[in-house]
Scaffold this motif. Structure first.
Motif, PDB file in Angstrom:
ATOM      1  N   THR A  48       0.776  -1.163  -0.019  1.00 12.24           N
ATOM      2  CA  THR A  48       0.092   0.095  -0.184  1.00 12.24           C
ATOM      3  C   THR A  48       0.822   1.212  -0.190  1.00 12.24           C
ATOM      4  N   VAL A  49       2.172   1.080   0.783  1.00 12.24           N
ATOM      5  CA  VAL A  49       2.862   2.644   0.597  1.00 12.24           C
ATOM      6  C   VAL A  49       3.600   2.671  -0.643  1.00 12.24           C
ATOM      7  N   VAL A  50       4.005   1.583  -1.255  1.00  8.29           N
ATOM      8  CA  VAL A  50       4.743   1.657  -2.658  1.00  8.29           C
ATOM      9  C   VAL A  50       3.331   2.130  -3.672  1.00  8.29           C
ATOM     10  N   SER A  51       2.212   1.670  -3.309  1.00  7.94           N
ATOM     11  CA  SER A  51       0.940   1.978  -4.297  1.00  7.94           C
ATOM     12  C   SER A  51       0.813   3.369  -4.237  1.00  7.94           C
ATOM     13  N   ALA A  52       0.934   4.042  -2.937  1.00  6.28           N
ATOM     14  CA  ALA A  52       0.680   5.253  -2.503  1.00  6.28           C
ATOM     15  C   ALA A  52       1.704   6.482  -3.238  1.00  6.28           C
ATOM     16  N   ILE A  53       2.717   5.753  -3.096  1.00  3.85           N
ATOM     17  CA  ILE A  53       4.029   6.689  -3.770  1.00  3.85           C
ATOM     18  C   ILE A  53       3.873   6.702  -5.076  1.00  3.85           C
ATOM     19  N   LEU A  54       3.419   5.699  -5.893  1.00  3.80           N
ATOM     20  CA  LEU A  54       3.383   5.715  -7.437  1.00  3.80           C
ATOM     21  C   LEU A  54       2.147   6.234  -7.878  1.00  3.80           C
ATOM     22  N   MET A  55       1.199   6.486  -7.157  1.00  6.66           N
ATOM     23  CA  MET A  55      -0.127   7.052  -7.568  1.00  6.66           C
ATOM     24  C   MET A  55       0.040   8.522  -7.990  1.00  6.66           C
ATOM     25  N   ARG A  56      -0.689   8.783  -9.345  1.00  5.59           N
ATOM     26  CA  ARG A  56      -0.376  10.121  -9.949  1.00  5.59           C
ATOM     27  C   ARG A  56      -1.492  10.723 -10.068  1.00  5.59           C
ATOM     28  N   LYS A  57      -2.724  10.031 -10.053  1.00  8.80           N
ATOM     29  CA  LYS A  57      -4.173  10.701  -9.827  1.00  8.80           C
ATOM     30  C   LYS A  57      -4.972  10.321  -8.660  1.00  8.80           C
ATOM     31  N   VAL A  58      -5.607  11.133  -7.879  1.00  6.96           N
ATOM     32  CA  VAL A  58      -6.504  10.947  -6.926  1.00  6.96           C
ATOM     33  C   VAL A  58      -7.751  11.415  -6.994  1.00  6.96           C
ATOM     34  N   GLU A  59      -8.740  10.780  -6.749  1.00  8.55           N
ATOM     35  CA  GLU A  59     -10.279  11.359  -6.766  1.00  8.55           C
ATOM     36  C   GLU A  59     -10.594  11.288  -5.105  1.00  8.55           C
ATOM     37  N   TRP A  60     -10.879  12.469  -4.764  1.00  8.02           N
ATOM     38  CA  TRP A  60     -11.342  12.538  -3.471  1.00  8.02           C
ATOM     39  C   TRP A  60     -12.535  13.431  -3.343  1.00  8.02           C
ATOM     40  N   ARG A  61     -13.605  12.915  -2.681  1.00  3.32           N
ATOM     41  CA  ARG A  61     -14.835  13.879  -2.543  1.00  3.32           C
ATOM     42  C   ARG A  61     -15.494  14.532  -3.727  1.00  3.32           C
ATOM     43  N   GLY A  62     -15.247  13.876  -4.876  1.00  2.82           N
ATOM     44  CA  GLY A  62     -15.698  14.267  -6.286  1.00  2.82           C
ATOM     45  C   GLY A  62     -14.614  15.274  -6.644  1.00  2.82           C
ATOM     46  N   ILE A  63     -13.430  15.505  -6.457  1.00 10.64           N
ATOM     47  CA  ILE A  63     -12.704  16.151  -6.920  1.00 10.64           C
ATOM     48  C   ILE A  63     -11.412  15.451  -7.283  1.00 10.64           C
ATOM     49  N   MET A  64     -10.867  15.604  -8.642  1.00  8.65           N
ATOM     50  CA  MET A  64      -9.853  14.852  -9.065  1.00  8.65           C
ATOM     51  C   MET A  64      -8.565  15.588  -9.189  1.00  8.65           C
ATOM     52  N   TYR A  65      -7.529  15.349  -8.581  1.00  9.61           N
ATOM     53  CA  TYR A  65      -6.205  15.870  -8.500  1.00  9.61           C
ATOM     54  C   TYR A  65      -5.086  14.978  -9.215  1.00  9.61           C
ATOM     55  N   GLN A  66      -4.358  15.965  -9.722  1.00 11.03           N
ATOM     56  CA  GLN A  66      -3.096  14.993 -10.450  1.00 11.03           C
ATOM     57  C   GLN A  66      -1.950  15.515  -9.637  1.00 11.03           C
ATOM     58  N   ILE A  67      -0.945  14.412  -9.319  1.00 12.38           N
ATOM     59  CA  ILE A  67       0.031  14.694  -8.439  1.00 12.38           C
ATOM     60  C   ILE A  67       1.390  14.657  -9.401  1.00 12.38           C
ATOM     61  N   LYS A  68       2.194  15.555  -9.418  1.00 10.86           N
ATOM     62  CA  LYS A  68       3.256  15.730 -10.231  1.00 10.86           C
ATOM     63  C   LYS A  68       4.557  15.442  -9.340  1.00 10.86           C
ATOM     64  N   GLY A  69       4.474  15.814  -8.035  1.00  9.79           N
ATOM     65  CA  GLY A  69       5.275  15.843  -7.173  1.00  9.79           C
ATOM     66  C   GLY A  69       5.064  16.318  -5.729  1.00  9.79           C
ATOM     67  N   PRO A  70       5.865  16.073  -4.776  1.00 13.44           N
ATOM     68  CA  PRO A  70       5.279  16.312  -3.270  1.00 13.44           C
ATOM     69  C   PRO A  70       4.629  18.019  -3.348  1.00 13.44           C
ATOM     70  N   TRP A  71       5.065  18.874  -4.037  1.00  9.16           N
ATOM     71  CA  TRP A  71       4.610  20.351  -4.127  1.00  9.16           C
ATOM     72  C   TRP A  71       3.778  20.535  -5.289  1.00  9.16           C
ATOM     73  N   ASN A  72       3.597  19.656  -6.216  1.00  7.95           N
ATOM     74  CA  ASN A  72       3.072  20.088  -7.438  1.00  7.95           C
ATOM     75  C   ASN A  72       2.191  19.126  -7.695  1.00  7.95           C
ATOM     76  N   ILE A  73       0.851  19.700  -6.973  1.00  7.86           N
ATOM     77  CA  ILE A  73      -0.734  19.152  -7.262  1.00  7.86           C
ATOM     78  C   ILE A  73      -1.478  19.953  -7.870  1.00  7.86           C
ATOM     79  N   ARG A  74      -2.417  19.314  -8.749  1.00  9.00           N
ATOM     80  CA  ARG A  74      -3.375  20.031  -9.552  1.00  9.00           C
ATOM     81  C   ARG A  74      -4.602  19.625  -9.480  1.00  9.00           C
ATOM     82  N   LEU A  75      -5.657  20.531  -9.431  1.00  5.96           N
ATOM     83  CA  LEU A  75      -6.778  20.262  -9.510  1.00  5.96           C
ATOM     84  C   LEU A  75      -7.399  19.781 -10.915  1.00  5.96           C
ATOM     85  N   ILE A  76      -7.815  18.710 -11.526  1.00  6.36           N
ATOM     86  CA  ILE A  76      -7.945  18.339 -12.889  1.00  6.36           C
ATOM     87  C   ILE A  76      -9.629  18.527 -12.985  1.00  6.36           C
TER      88      ILE A  76
END
Length: 94
Positions: A48-76
């Motif tokens: 689960t830790v490796v999966s979380a590290i490799l995850m690049r898109k997250v949907e949370w509460r109806g909002i889709m985010y793109q994760i490009k780095g620790p300080w580079n997160i974009r609302l899609i």
């Protein structure tokens, strides 16, 4: 972890005995199950830790985010919460 489990078990048994209460024995079958569960739990945690590290898109509460780095997160995509037209009972959980 197995050593830590044995130490905790010993301390708990001592406290329970001091209070005059009875406690079931820690059987060989229970120890065998525990010795199987410990590495299995560690494996699940690692996956689960490796999966979380490799995850690049997250949907949370109806909002889709793109994760490009620790300080580079974009609302899609943003879909605000919409009330359902269906009636919900008073003891329904969100």
């Amino acid at each position: 972890m197995a050593v830590q489990l044995v130490l905790v078990e010993h301390v708990v048994r001592r406290v329970v005995r001091a209070r005059g209460e009875s406690m079931t024995r820690f059987s060989a079958q229970m120890m065998a199950k525990t010795l199987v569960a410990i590495p299995l739990t560690q494996l699940v945690y690692a996956v689960t830790v490796v999966s979380a590290i490799l995850m690049r898109k997250v949907e949370w509460r109806g909002i889709m985010y793109q994760i490009k780095g620790p300080w580079n997160i974009r609302l899609i995509e943003y879909r605000p919460y919409q009330l359902s037209s269906q009636s919900v009972g008073s003891n329904a959980s969100l």
